[in-house]
Enzyme design. Structure first.
Site, PDB file in Angstrom:
ATOM      1  N   ASP A 150     -11.143  10.510  -5.137  1.00 58.12           N
ATOM      2  CA  ASP A 150     -12.427  11.206  -5.155  1.00 58.12           C
ATOM      3  C   ASP A 150     -12.328  12.555  -5.869  1.00 58.12           C
ATOM      4  O   ASP A 150     -13.195  13.404  -5.717  1.00 58.12           O
ATOM      5  CB  ASP A 150     -13.003  11.366  -3.750  1.00 58.12           C
ATOM      6  CG  ASP A 150     -12.072  12.079  -2.790  1.00 58.12           C
ATOM      7  OD1 ASP A 150     -10.989  12.512  -3.217  1.00 58.12           O
ATOM      8  OD2 ASP A 150     -12.425  12.205  -1.601  1.00 58.12           O
ATOM      9  N   PHE A 169     -11.204   9.361   5.923  1.00 56.75           N
ATOM     10  CA  PHE A 169     -10.855  10.335   4.903  1.00 56.75           C
ATOM     11  C   PHE A 169     -11.839  10.306   3.747  1.00 56.75           C
ATOM     12  O   PHE A 169     -12.281  11.352   3.261  1.00 56.75           O
ATOM     13  CB  PHE A 169      -9.438  10.099   4.406  1.00 56.75           C
ATOM     14  CG  PHE A 169      -9.034  11.118   3.387  1.00 56.75           C
ATOM     15  CD1 PHE A 169      -8.680  12.389   3.788  1.00 56.75           C
ATOM     16  CD2 PHE A 169      -9.067  10.816   2.047  1.00 56.75           C
ATOM     17  CE1 PHE A 169      -8.349  13.352   2.846  1.00 56.75           C
ATOM     18  CE2 PHE A 169      -8.727  11.764   1.102  1.00 56.75           C
ATOM     19  CZ  PHE A 169      -8.369  13.035   1.515  1.00 56.75           C
ATOM     20  N   GLU A 182       0.850  -1.194   0.000  1.00 58.83           N
ATOM     21  CA  GLU A 182       0.000   0.000   0.000  1.00 58.83           C
ATOM     22  C   GLU A 182       0.881   1.238   0.000  1.00 58.83           C
ATOM     23  O   GLU A 182       1.709   1.430   0.891  1.00 58.83           O
ATOM     24  CB  GLU A 182      -0.952   0.045   1.197  1.00 58.83           C
ATOM     25  CG  GLU A 182      -1.871   1.261   1.115  1.00 58.83           C
ATOM     26  CD  GLU A 182      -2.939   1.328   2.198  1.00 58.83           C
ATOM     27  OE1 GLU A 182      -4.008   1.903   1.916  1.00 58.83           O
ATOM     28  OE2 GLU A 182      -2.699   0.829   3.311  1.00 58.83           O
ATOM     29  N   THR A 216     -12.938   4.689   4.630  1.00 57.27           N
ATOM     30  CA  THR A 216     -12.111   5.290   5.669  1.00 57.27           C
ATOM     31  C   THR A 216     -12.697   6.635   6.103  1.00 57.27           C
ATOM     32  O   THR A 216     -13.561   7.209   5.430  1.00 57.27           O
ATOM     33  CB  THR A 216     -10.676   5.521   5.171  1.00 57.27           C
ATOM     34  OG1 THR A 216     -10.721   6.449   4.079  1.00 57.27           O
ATOM     35  CG2 THR A 216     -10.040   4.212   4.715  1.00 57.27           C
ATOM     36  N   ASP A 231      -2.436  12.186  -2.806  1.00 48.98           N
ATOM     37  CA  ASP A 231      -2.557  13.640  -2.826  1.00 48.98           C
ATOM     38  C   ASP A 231      -2.958  14.082  -4.232  1.00 48.98           C
ATOM     39  O   ASP A 231      -2.261  13.794  -5.204  1.00 48.98           O
ATOM     40  CB  ASP A 231      -1.214  14.254  -2.426  1.00 48.98           C
ATOM     41  CG  ASP A 231      -1.288  15.756  -2.211  1.00 48.98           C
ATOM     42  OD1 ASP A 231      -2.180  16.403  -2.790  1.00 48.98           O
ATOM     43  OD2 ASP A 231      -0.449  16.285  -1.467  1.00 48.98           O
ATOM     44  N   LYS A 248      -4.362  22.151  -7.739  1.00 46.63           N
ATOM     45  CA  LYS A 248      -4.090  23.279  -8.624  1.00 46.63           C
ATOM     46  C   LYS A 248      -3.402  22.803  -9.905  1.00 46.63           C
ATOM     47  O   LYS A 248      -2.521  21.947  -9.870  1.00 46.63           O
ATOM     48  CB  LYS A 248      -3.223  24.311  -7.909  1.00 46.63           C
ATOM     49  CG  LYS A 248      -3.910  24.930  -6.694  1.00 46.63           C
ATOM     50  CD  LYS A 248      -2.994  25.904  -5.986  1.00 46.63           C
ATOM     51  CE  LYS A 248      -3.677  26.484  -4.747  1.00 46.63           C
ATOM     52  NZ  LYS A 248      -2.786  27.402  -3.998  1.00 46.63           N
TER      53      LYS A 248
END
Length: 275
Positions: free
Chosen positions: A202, A253, A91, A251, A166, A170
């Protein structure tokens, strides 16, 4: 070399931070720290957990320059690391360990290796692993892009997970995204033939990028090519998205993303047989 991250424009709201992502305007400093001293940066409860249990789960590699790099001569033998030759899932970006600990508990017949750069997240992973009473997890504080080409050999893992990396939202930062054509070649090198690279995000435009990277790489097959077309996609009829991986837990998050009105896309690449 230090990297300065640009801050928000005047009147612009700071972007939501992800685990391990520094605040806007941060200047990253290269540092070298010892294994034991790192616990002093943690809250008292996590520091106690680290002191008592990190030796069971945390792998401390020989370091290069900076505390998330590995030395050029550091190699990891997964059979020695886990004490056996069970299938290994890697992972990349384990956050606080919700996903990998749940998987390790559900699949004691497999081994799980995590790479994460956020030390409090690693400490929380250790805490969750202790609570779940699992012993088939190891975690390394390391930047995957730098460490993986050095420390792991060819065809050594059975699955790779890259869930919610991440997004570098931008446009001027998108070149920093982990999932890229060059990184796909590295993941393909690590995977055994028929192994799966499972991805999820997402952020819509990152999902399209993930799909494009998989389908552009001749070393991967997308078993869901043409499926689940997305009307928001610049190529709305193209599809190429997988059903939600049944082993991917919801999760904390991901829940935050759902609350913000986002939805996850899953993408899968299957390693083609080596010639």
């Amino acid at each position: 070399m230090n990297e300065a991250v640009e801050g928000p424009a005047p009147g612009e709201q700071p972007a939501e931070r992800r685990p391990g992502e520094a605040p806007e305007g941060t200047v990253f400093m290269s540092r070298t720290k010892s294994f034991t001293r790192r616990t002093r940066e943690l809250p008292a409860n996590l520091a106690r957990t680290w002191e008592a249990h990190a030796h069971r789960f945390v792998v401390e590699p020989r370091r290069g320059i900076g505390y998330t790099t590995v030395a050029q001569d550091f190699a990891l033998d997964l059979t020695d690391l886990f004490g056996g030759s069970a299938p290994v899932t890697l992972e990349i970006g384990s956050g606080t360990g919700e996903q990998i600990v749940a998987a390790a508990a559900a699949h004691p017949e497999r081994n799980f290796l995590a790479l994460e750069v956020w030390v409090p997240g690693i400490a929380k992973l250790v805490s969750k692993a202790v609570e779940a009473d699992v012993g088939n997890i190891r975690v390394i504080e390391a930047d995957a892009a730098q460490a993986l080409p050095i420390m792991l050999g060819d065809a050594c893992v059975d699955e790779v997970w890259t869930f919610f990396p991440d997004p570098w939202r931008k446009a001027r930062h998108r070149k920093r995204r982990l999932v890229s054509d060059s990184f796909a070649l590295e993941v393909a090198r690590l995977l055994r033939d028929g192994g799966a690279w499972r991805l999820a995000t997402d952020w819509d435009d990152y999902a399209w990028q993930m799909r494009d990277v998989i389908e552009a790489c001749e070393l991967f097959d997308n078993p869901h090519a043409g499926e689940r077309p997305d009307p928001a996609d610049p190529q709305p009829q193209r599809g190429g998205f997988a059903p939600r991986f049944e082993g991917r837990v919801v999760t904390h998050f991901e829940t935050r993303g759902i609350d913000a009105g986002r939805r996850a896309h899953d993408v899968v690449g299957i390693r083609c047989p080596r010639g």
